[in-house]
Design an enzyme around this catalytic site. Structure first.
Site, PDB file in Angstrom:
ATOM      1  N   MET A  72      -3.866   4.216   0.717  1.00  0.00           N
ATOM      2  CA  MET A  72      -4.324   4.717   2.010  1.00  0.00           C
ATOM      3  C   MET A  72      -5.487   5.685   1.871  1.00  0.00           C
ATOM      4  SD  MET A  72      -2.945   3.253   4.610  1.00  0.00           S
ATOM      5  CE  MET A  72      -3.500   4.393   5.882  1.00  0.00           C
ATOM      6  N   ILE A  84       0.832  -1.199   0.000  1.00  0.00           N
ATOM      7  CA  ILE A  84       0.000   0.000   0.000  1.00  0.00           C
ATOM      8  C   ILE A  84       0.868   1.251   0.000  1.00  0.00           C
ATOM      9  CG2 ILE A  84      -0.214   0.171   2.531  1.00  0.00           C
ATOM     10  CD1 ILE A  84      -3.272   0.715   2.031  1.00  0.00           C
ATOM     11  N   CYS A  85       0.375   2.300  -0.643  1.00  0.00           N
ATOM     12  CA  CYS A  85       0.999   3.627  -0.591  1.00  0.00           C
ATOM     13  C   CYS A  85      -0.148   4.632  -0.463  1.00  0.00           C
ATOM     14  CB  CYS A  85       1.893   3.889  -1.803  1.00  0.00           C
ATOM     15  SG  CYS A  85       1.027   4.006  -3.383  1.00  0.00           S
ATOM     16  N   ARG A  86       0.020   5.824  -0.944  1.00  0.00           N
ATOM     17  CA  ARG A  86      -1.038   6.829  -0.809  1.00  0.00           C
ATOM     18  C   ARG A  86      -2.218   6.532  -1.742  1.00  0.00           C
ATOM     19  NH1 ARG A  86      -2.336  12.102  -2.948  1.00  0.00           N
ATOM     20  NH2 ARG A  86      -3.336  13.351  -1.321  1.00  0.00           N
TER      21      ARG A  86
END
Length: 109
Positions: A88, A60-62
């Protein structure tokens, strides 16, 4: 690109957060392993030590771009990895808990 929706994640799924330190400090999923994309190659061993041997790595990232890069790398290494679609931002929008680096309420930077 193997992907998974936030809604399909279960408690206890292994989550790798590849956002940078300032993003992590502002807010992240509790229990996630944090290895920033900018340090990923140098810190790859931390992932191999922490990841379940017979489980999936949810990256996961932004919003999904950086995590897609890491997911592809991990798949090339023979690791069962999937990109968390929407990152996120989607995690928070779905009402999933976001904590800051002190364990309080966090936010997605």
């Amino acid at each position: 690109m193997p992907t998974v929706e936030v809604a399909d994640l279960k408690d206890g799924d292994f989550l790798l957060d590849v956002r940078e330190d300032d993003e992590w400090r502002a807010g992240h999923a509790a229990g996630a392993l944090h290895i920033p994309l900018s340090e990923f190659v140098a810190r790859y061993g931390e992932l191999t030590e922490a990841a379940p041997q017979d489980g999936r790595v949810h990256v996961i990232c932004r919003s999904g771009g950086r995590s897609a890069q890491v997911t592809m790398y991990l798949v090339q290494q023979g690791i069962d990895a999937v990109n968390v679609d929407g990152g996120m931002q989607e995690w928070a929008a779905a009402g999933r808990p976001v904590v800051d680096d002190k364990g309080g309420d966090g936010f997605v930077l």
